[in-house]
Scaffold this active site. Structure first.
Site, PDB file in Angstrom:
ATOM      1  N   HIS A  90      -0.792  13.069   5.550  1.00 45.22           N
ATOM      2  CA  HIS A  90      -0.242  11.870   6.183  1.00 45.22           C
ATOM      3  C   HIS A  90       0.156  10.894   5.075  1.00 45.22           C
ATOM      4  O   HIS A  90      -0.647  10.601   4.184  1.00 45.22           O
ATOM      5  CB  HIS A  90      -1.332  11.274   7.082  1.00 45.22           C
ATOM      6  CG  HIS A  90      -0.991   9.984   7.745  1.00 45.22           C
ATOM      7  ND1 HIS A  90      -0.583   9.897   9.056  1.00 45.22           N
ATOM      8  CD2 HIS A  90      -1.027   8.706   7.289  1.00 45.22           C
ATOM      9  CE1 HIS A  90      -0.387   8.631   9.378  1.00 45.22           C
ATOM     10  NE2 HIS A  90      -0.640   7.896   8.322  1.00 45.22           N
ATOM     11  N   THR A  91       1.393  10.401   5.101  1.00 41.86           N
ATOM     12  CA  THR A  91       1.852   9.427   4.102  1.00 41.86           C
ATOM     13  C   THR A  91       2.332   8.165   4.798  1.00 41.86           C
ATOM     14  O   THR A  91       2.792   8.202   5.944  1.00 41.86           O
ATOM     15  CB  THR A  91       2.994   9.991   3.237  1.00 41.86           C
ATOM     16  OG1 THR A  91       4.154  10.192   4.059  1.00 41.86           O
ATOM     17  CG2 THR A  91       2.592  11.308   2.582  1.00 41.86           C
ATOM     18  N   TRP A 142      -9.809  10.021  15.982  1.00 43.44           N
ATOM     19  CA  TRP A 142      -8.346  10.162  15.970  1.00 43.44           C
ATOM     20  C   TRP A 142      -7.814  11.230  15.027  1.00 43.44           C
ATOM     21  O   TRP A 142      -6.685  11.701  15.202  1.00 43.44           O
ATOM     22  CB  TRP A 142      -7.686   8.828  15.591  1.00 43.44           C
ATOM     23  CG  TRP A 142      -7.968   8.375  14.182  1.00 43.44           C
ATOM     24  CD1 TRP A 142      -9.008   7.589  13.778  1.00 43.44           C
ATOM     25  CD2 TRP A 142      -7.236   8.684  12.992  1.00 43.44           C
ATOM     26  NE1 TRP A 142      -8.967   7.404  12.412  1.00 43.44           N
ATOM     27  CE2 TRP A 142      -7.884   8.042  11.904  1.00 43.44           C
ATOM     28  CE3 TRP A 142      -6.077   9.428  12.744  1.00 43.44           C
ATOM     29  CZ2 TRP A 142      -7.431   8.140  10.600  1.00 43.44           C
ATOM     30  CZ3 TRP A 142      -5.620   9.523  11.424  1.00 43.44           C
ATOM     31  CH2 TRP A 142      -6.296   8.880  10.376  1.00 43.44           C
ATOM     32  N   GLU A 195       0.837  -1.194   0.000  1.00 42.20           N
ATOM     33  CA  GLU A 195       0.000   0.000   0.000  1.00 42.20           C
ATOM     34  C   GLU A 195       0.875   1.248   0.000  1.00 42.20           C
ATOM     35  O   GLU A 195       1.931   1.279   0.639  1.00 42.20           O
ATOM     36  CB  GLU A 195      -0.900  -0.014   1.244  1.00 42.20           C
ATOM     37  CG  GLU A 195      -1.946   1.091   1.303  1.00 42.20           C
ATOM     38  CD  GLU A 195      -2.921   0.864   2.457  1.00 42.20           C
ATOM     39  OE1 GLU A 195      -3.274  -0.305   2.741  1.00 42.20           O
ATOM     40  OE2 GLU A 195      -3.315   1.866   3.092  1.00 42.20           O
ATOM     41  N   ARG A 239       8.899   5.956  20.139  1.00 35.00           N
ATOM     42  CA  ARG A 239       8.213   4.839  19.475  1.00 35.00           C
ATOM     43  C   ARG A 239       9.159   3.666  19.231  1.00 35.00           C
ATOM     44  O   ARG A 239       8.753   2.516  19.231  1.00 35.00           O
ATOM     45  CB  ARG A 239       7.631   5.340  18.150  1.00 35.00           C
ATOM     46  CG  ARG A 239       6.782   4.335  17.421  1.00 35.00           C
ATOM     47  CD  ARG A 239       6.193   4.994  16.192  1.00 35.00           C
ATOM     48  NE  ARG A 239       5.461   4.073  15.366  1.00 35.00           N
ATOM     49  CZ  ARG A 239       4.981   4.381  14.167  1.00 35.00           C
ATOM     50  NH1 ARG A 239       5.158   5.598  13.682  1.00 35.00           N
ATOM     51  NH2 ARG A 239       4.326   3.484  13.454  1.00 35.00           N
ATOM     52  N   ASP A 270       0.182   5.380   0.557  1.00 30.52           N
ATOM     53  CA  ASP A 270      -0.904   6.220   1.072  1.00 30.52           C
ATOM     54  C   ASP A 270      -0.649   7.716   1.008  1.00 30.52           C
ATOM     55  O   ASP A 270       0.405   8.191   1.443  1.00 30.52           O
ATOM     56  CB  ASP A 270      -1.139   5.938   2.568  1.00 30.52           C
ATOM     57  CG  ASP A 270      -1.737   4.573   2.835  1.00 30.52           C
ATOM     58  OD1 ASP A 270      -2.237   3.956   1.898  1.00 30.52           O
ATOM     59  OD2 ASP A 270      -1.703   4.149   4.003  1.00 30.52           O
ATOM     60  N   GLU A 303      -3.112  10.518   2.870  1.00 27.56           N
ATOM     61  CA  GLU A 303      -4.317  10.769   3.648  1.00 27.56           C
ATOM     62  C   GLU A 303      -4.299  12.226   4.096  1.00 27.56           C
ATOM     63  O   GLU A 303      -3.273  12.727   4.575  1.00 27.56           O
ATOM     64  CB  GLU A 303      -4.407   9.855   4.875  1.00 27.56           C
ATOM     65  CG  GLU A 303      -4.731   8.408   4.535  1.00 27.56           C
ATOM     66  CD  GLU A 303      -5.009   7.583   5.780  1.00 27.56           C
ATOM     67  OE1 GLU A 303      -6.080   6.954   5.847  1.00 27.56           O
ATOM     68  OE2 GLU A 303      -4.153   7.572   6.682  1.00 27.56           O
ATOM     69  N   ARG A 360       5.200   3.339   8.693  1.00 26.72           N
ATOM     70  CA  ARG A 360       6.243   4.191   8.108  1.00 26.72           C
ATOM     71  C   ARG A 360       5.666   5.584   7.833  1.00 26.72           C
ATOM     72  O   ARG A 360       5.762   6.115   6.739  1.00 26.72           O
ATOM     73  CB  ARG A 360       6.773   3.563   6.819  1.00 26.72           C
ATOM     74  CG  ARG A 360       7.406   2.179   7.015  1.00 26.72           C
ATOM     75  CD  ARG A 360       8.014   1.677   5.724  1.00 26.72           C
ATOM     76  NE  ARG A 360       8.706   0.408   5.907  1.00 26.72           N
ATOM     77  CZ  ARG A 360       8.204  -0.780   5.586  1.00 26.72           C
ATOM     78  NH1 ARG A 360       6.985  -0.863   5.048  1.00 26.72           N
ATOM     79  NH2 ARG A 360       8.903  -1.881   5.773  1.00 26.72           N
TER      80      ARG A 360
END
Length: 274
Positions: free
Chosen positions: A117-118, A194, A100, A260, A102, A104, A128
């Protein structure tokens, strides 16, 4: 013979008109998949709109699958108070080990910037994320969002400016999307648990319906003449543009998130290619 010569200009005109109308015909390339009438293809295939209200969002997908390509789409995002809404535009394969790529767009309160957002998934593994503000108002007009995907790299572009590059580091043990054909998907949906400030700002349904618009899709694939994208990479000028965006507009990069990844960053974050 004279009659045939007289017909030639008319035939050329018909061919040129067909070429104009076939370019960017969204009816040809896409199909509405959900939304119960909230998604529409308008103006003889030149415009596609998605809408969201309290009952439902909407979405579409490409009729074709793509294995590598340079894919461009112009989007105009939900204007005004778009908090809680997400406009997703992405490539994806199927199955439990899917790939995928992305884009977004996370909505925000009026006057506050959208967040782009990628993400890149390979063999079912994502995580990622890189996020950006944009250097323009993406609701005021259409802007071009592009994905270049070839066997060596994935490059995200906004209006021709590269904002992110994900290289093929399979030789270092990092999976890379290169075997599974992917369709294009897009949806407009409610994610107010979210999407905006971690879910603190909820969707204001008094502003509904929310609408995002699409036009001028273009796909350069292996069947396209002049497939320079198949080996394309960022030249020095493009590298400078990429660094400018990442220095001034990147607001999150998983490769620098020490909280993270306390045990160390993912391999692609610390590996360079020669």
């Amino acid at each position: 013979m004279d009659n045939l010569l007289l017909l030639i200009p008319h035939l050329l005109l018909m061919i040129s008109l067909n070429m104009v109308f076939s370019f960017g015909n969204l009816n040809r390339d896409f199909e509405i998949t959900w939304g119960d009438g909230r998604a529409q293809i308008l103006d003889s295939g030149e415009l596609l709109t998605l809408s969201l209200d309290k009952a439902s969002g909407s979405g579409f997908q490409s009729k074709k699958e793509y294995l590598f390509g340079k894919l461009d789409m112009q989007l105009k995002l939900v204007p005004g108070n778009s908090a809680g809404t997400v406009t997703a535009y992405y490539l994806s394969s199927k199955g439990s080990a899917w790939d995928e790529i992305d884009f977004e767009f996370l909505g925000n309160l009026s006057g506050d910037p959208y967040i782009l957002h990628t993400n890149v998934f390979s063999q079912g593994k994502g995580n990622r994320e890189q996020q950006f503000f944009l250097w323009f108002d993406p609701t005021a007009d259409f802007h071009t969002y592009s994905i270049l995907w070839n066997p060596k790299r994935i490059i995200f572009y906004v209006d021709g400016t590269p904002i992110r590059e994900f290289k093929n580091l399979e030789s270092k043990g990092v999976p890379f999307p290169k075997k599974q054909p992917m369709r294009i998907y897009s949806s407009l949906w409610n994610a107010d648990d979210w999407a905006t400030r971690g879910g603190l700002v909820k969707t204001d349904w008094s502003q509904a319906p929310f609408t995002a618009s699409y036009r001028n899709f273009n796909a350069a694939t292996a069947a396209t003449k002049g497939t320079s994208w198949l080996s394309q990479e960022l030249d020095a000028a493009s590298q400078e543009k990429l660094q400018w965006v990442q220095k001034n507009y990147m607001i999150y990069n998983y490769c620098t998130d020490t909280k993270r990844f306390p045990q160390g960053f993912p391999l692609e974050c610390t590996t360079t290619t020669t």
